[in-house]
Design a protein around this motif. Sequence first.
Motif, PDB file in Angstrom:
ATOM      1  N   ASN A 148       0.818  -1.255  -0.001  1.00  0.00           N
ATOM      2  CA  ASN A 148       0.028  -0.127   0.021  1.00  0.00           C
ATOM      3  C   ASN A 148       0.782   1.177  -0.157  1.00  0.00           C
ATOM      4  N   VAL A 149       2.202   1.040   0.388  1.00  0.00           N
ATOM      5  CA  VAL A 149       2.954   2.149   0.378  1.00  0.00           C
ATOM      6  C   VAL A 149       3.855   2.202  -0.900  1.00  0.00           C
ATOM      7  N   PHE A 150       4.294   1.097  -1.083  1.00  0.00           N
ATOM      8  CA  PHE A 150       5.389   1.329  -2.315  1.00  0.00           C
ATOM      9  C   PHE A 150       4.785   0.415  -3.540  1.00  0.00           C
ATOM     10  N   ASP A 151       3.600  -0.014  -3.528  1.00  0.00           N
ATOM     11  CA  ASP A 151       2.934  -0.503  -4.548  1.00  0.00           C
ATOM     12  C   ASP A 151       3.763  -1.910  -4.934  1.00  0.00           C
ATOM     13  N   ALA A 181      13.059  -0.310  -1.588  1.00  0.00           N
ATOM     14  CA  ALA A 181      12.441   0.889  -2.307  1.00  0.00           C
ATOM     15  C   ALA A 181      12.422   2.037  -1.282  1.00  0.00           C
ATOM     16  N   LEU A 182      12.477   1.938  -0.079  1.00  0.00           N
ATOM     17  CA  LEU A 182      12.684   2.897   1.209  1.00  0.00           C
ATOM     18  C   LEU A 182      14.131   3.575   1.000  1.00  0.00           C
ATOM     19  N   ARG A 183      15.033   2.513   0.900  1.00  0.00           N
ATOM     20  CA  ARG A 183      16.405   2.918   0.928  1.00  0.00           C
ATOM     21  C   ARG A 183      16.548   3.936  -0.324  1.00  0.00           C
ATOM     22  N   ALA A 184      16.142   3.281  -1.586  1.00  0.00           N
ATOM     23  CA  ALA A 184      16.198   4.234  -2.753  1.00  0.00           C
ATOM     24  C   ALA A 184      15.593   5.613  -2.498  1.00  0.00           C
ATOM     25  N   TRP A 185      14.553   5.599  -1.981  1.00  0.00           N
ATOM     26  CA  TRP A 185      13.750   6.827  -1.785  1.00  0.00           C
ATOM     27  C   TRP A 185      14.771   7.892  -1.073  1.00  0.00           C
ATOM     28  N   TYR A 186      15.225   7.309   0.101  1.00  0.00           N
ATOM     29  CA  TYR A 186      16.136   8.082   0.850  1.00  0.00           C
ATOM     30  C   TYR A 186      17.301   8.740   0.124  1.00  0.00           C
ATOM     31  N   GLN A 187      17.817   7.739  -0.865  1.00  0.00           N
ATOM     32  CA  GLN A 187      19.141   7.994  -1.521  1.00  0.00           C
ATOM     33  C   GLN A 187      18.719   9.160  -2.412  1.00  0.00           C
ATOM     34  N   SER A 188      17.359   9.120  -3.211  1.00  0.00           N
ATOM     35  CA  SER A 188      16.947   9.975  -4.133  1.00  0.00           C
ATOM     36  C   SER A 188      16.774  11.230  -3.642  1.00  0.00           C
ATOM     37  N   ILE A 189      16.589  11.578  -2.190  1.00  0.00           N
ATOM     38  CA  ILE A 189      16.681  12.995  -1.556  1.00  0.00           C
ATOM     39  C   ILE A 189      17.977  13.179  -1.119  1.00  0.00           C
ATOM     40  N   GLY A 190      18.923  12.310  -1.186  1.00  0.00           N
ATOM     41  CA  GLY A 190      20.443  12.979  -1.058  1.00  0.00           C
ATOM     42  C   GLY A 190      20.643  12.500   0.147  1.00  0.00           C
ATOM     43  N   LEU A 191      19.961  11.472   0.835  1.00  0.00           N
ATOM     44  CA  LEU A 191      20.286  10.839   2.218  1.00  0.00           C
ATOM     45  C   LEU A 191      21.235   9.433   2.160  1.00  0.00           C
ATOM     46  N   CYS A 192      22.083   9.510   3.178  1.00  0.00           N
ATOM     47  CA  CYS A 192      22.969   8.223   3.416  1.00  0.00           C
ATOM     48  C   CYS A 192      22.052   7.206   3.918  1.00  0.00           C
ATOM     49  N   THR A 193      22.344   5.832   3.477  1.00  0.00           N
ATOM     50  CA  THR A 193      21.544   4.773   4.033  1.00  0.00           C
ATOM     51  C   THR A 193      22.576   3.819   4.633  1.00  0.00           C
ATOM     52  N   SER A 194      23.499   4.091   4.926  1.00  0.00           N
ATOM     53  CA  SER A 194      24.462   3.321   5.666  1.00  0.00           C
ATOM     54  C   SER A 194      25.506   4.037   6.804  1.00  0.00           C
ATOM     55  N   LEU A 195      25.401   3.363   7.833  1.00  0.00           N
ATOM     56  CA  LEU A 195      26.047   4.160   9.021  1.00  0.00           C
ATOM     57  C   LEU A 195      27.734   4.553   8.506  1.00  0.00           C
ATOM     58  N   ARG A 196      28.211   3.580   7.737  1.00  0.00           N
ATOM     59  CA  ARG A 196      29.513   3.603   7.319  1.00  0.00           C
ATOM     60  C   ARG A 196      29.855   5.008   6.555  1.00  0.00           C
ATOM     61  N   GLU A 235       7.886 -12.500   1.855  1.00  0.00           N
ATOM     62  CA  GLU A 235       9.309 -12.215   2.003  1.00  0.00           C
ATOM     63  C   GLU A 235      10.013 -11.236   1.088  1.00  0.00           C
ATOM     64  N   GLU A 236       9.826 -11.621  -0.027  1.00  0.00           N
ATOM     65  CA  GLU A 236      10.133 -10.840  -1.285  1.00  0.00           C
ATOM     66  C   GLU A 236       9.541  -9.395  -1.393  1.00  0.00           C
ATOM     67  N   LYS A 237       8.467  -9.631  -1.132  1.00  0.00           N
ATOM     68  CA  LYS A 237       7.745  -8.143  -1.191  1.00  0.00           C
ATOM     69  C   LYS A 237       8.210  -7.192  -0.052  1.00  0.00           C
ATOM     70  N   ILE A 238       8.617  -7.747   1.159  1.00  0.00           N
ATOM     71  CA  ILE A 238       8.999  -7.007   2.153  1.00  0.00           C
ATOM     72  C   ILE A 238      10.496  -6.423   1.887  1.00  0.00           C
ATOM     73  N   GLN A 239      11.275  -7.440   1.386  1.00  0.00           N
ATOM     74  CA  GLN A 239      12.606  -6.939   0.845  1.00  0.00           C
ATOM     75  C   GLN A 239      12.695  -5.835  -0.194  1.00  0.00           C
ATOM     76  N   LYS A 240      11.720  -5.969  -1.027  1.00  0.00           N
ATOM     77  CA  LYS A 240      11.587  -4.952  -2.098  1.00  0.00           C
ATOM     78  C   LYS A 240      10.935  -3.664  -1.604  1.00  0.00           C
ATOM     79  N   ALA A 241      10.119  -3.776  -0.359  1.00  0.00           N
ATOM     80  CA  ALA A 241       9.697  -2.364   0.077  1.00  0.00           C
ATOM     81  C   ALA A 241      10.863  -1.706   0.875  1.00  0.00           C
ATOM     82  N   ILE A 242      11.820  -2.634   1.610  1.00  0.00           N
ATOM     83  CA  ILE A 242      12.854  -1.977   2.202  1.00  0.00           C
ATOM     84  C   ILE A 242      13.995  -1.562   1.219  1.00  0.00           C
TER      85      ILE A 242
END
Length: 390
Positions: A313-316, A332-347, A323-330
């Motif tokens: 319902n949030v990432f279509d 997609a969320l990371r890709a969205w953060y990156q698309s707005i210029g944010l890091c997604t790794s503590l490293r 399990e595959e759907k959940i991994q795709k959503a995670i």
Amino acid sequence: MEDFVFHARTKIIFGRNTEVQTGASIKPFIGDKKVLLHYGQGSIVRSGLYDRVVDSLKAEGIEFVELGGVVPNPRLALVREGIEMCRSQDIGFILAVGGGSVIDSAKAIAIGACAGDDFWERHYVSDEPVIEAIPIGTVLTIPAAGSEASPGTVVTDEPNERKLYAVSAEVVPMVSILNPELTLTLPADQTAYGASDMLAHIMERYFTNTEHVEVTDCLCEGAMRAIIKIAPLVLAEPDNYDYRAEIMLAGMVAHNDSLGIGRIGDWMTHDIEHELSAIWDIAHGAGLAVMFPAWMQHVHRSNIPRFVRFAENVFDVREGSDEEKIQKAIDALRAWYQSIGLCTSLRELEAVEQDKFELMAERCVGDGARGGIMQLTKNDIAEIYRIAWQ
Ligand code: NZQ
Ligand code: ZN
């Protein structure tokens, strides 16, 4: 659904040029006392907002004293200065002009001025209820923390590396002025941190084990989809008033608890992030962008249907096993953060060191366990930091 009391006491004055109403809108709460005008490190002076707010106070004959200098991740030391001013200057109202840090600092002063010198230990370190606080109002300059209509205040005791919160209906602002024009001066990184924070405020409420919450589920999903859609538009067209207005409304709705009523939220990602920003002074929204996907990775098996619903319902995400759907959503969320210029790794976050993960996990939950979707021990939390490092 859980029982609830919902009392949205903040009068929201939204739109262009609304800051000229500051004096008139706070006057009913001041009585014959003075106002403490509280602000940050100068963005409001540079933008001319300071002068407009001061003019509106003078136009109403409101006497005020001022305390600037609030930094992001606001410090307890300045809060103590503000408390002293309240006592010596007969302050009856605190006006916070700025972002979440200024507002949270104002709330802490409001609590401390009524509670006494041990307010930090009683209300932040321990969770003794706040019974009285000086009323506050806000002129918001960054859509992010949602503090303009929330009962929360988050303050950092820098020498002890502790970032702690208090929550009380007594510090919910009486009035908040939201003029999207004031956010046109925001740099891209602060705009993105804000979008990350408001999305997190909804996810913290959305990821729940409470059942029969279809109304707030649908409201959360709609608001999350809106933020995911609008934030990149704001960044692409930072001078577009309408996009700035949409994201400013989203930030307020995300955290005034209209989306959380009747459900038990999670909030562990916030606690896990606060340990990060307490030590390394990173922006809260930047820390959340790293920690939320890692938290989801670690806890999703505790409530598979809820995470599948989020994916659909949030990432279509429609294809694949649960399990595959959940991994795709995670992803997609990371890709969205990156698309707005944010890091997604503590490293990638400057200064963060792996050898503090166990200490941070210990500070977060001690030897107990906390959480909504899943009760997290210090071992779980250290593991979430390690996932976030990858
Ligand atoms: O200090 P100034 O010069 O004003 O600069 C600020 C600051 O450097 C700048 N800024 C703000 N408005 C601007 C602007 N620059 C240009 N144009 C403008 N219009 O932005 C920087 C960040 O400001 P800050 O207030 O720190 O941002 P935010 O609103 O994201 O607040 C973050 C704090 O709120 C807490 C966070 O933990 C963090 O300490 N939170 C508070 C919550 C609450 N009270 O309910 C909930 C949240 O989960 C969050 O934890
Ligand atoms: Zn937050």
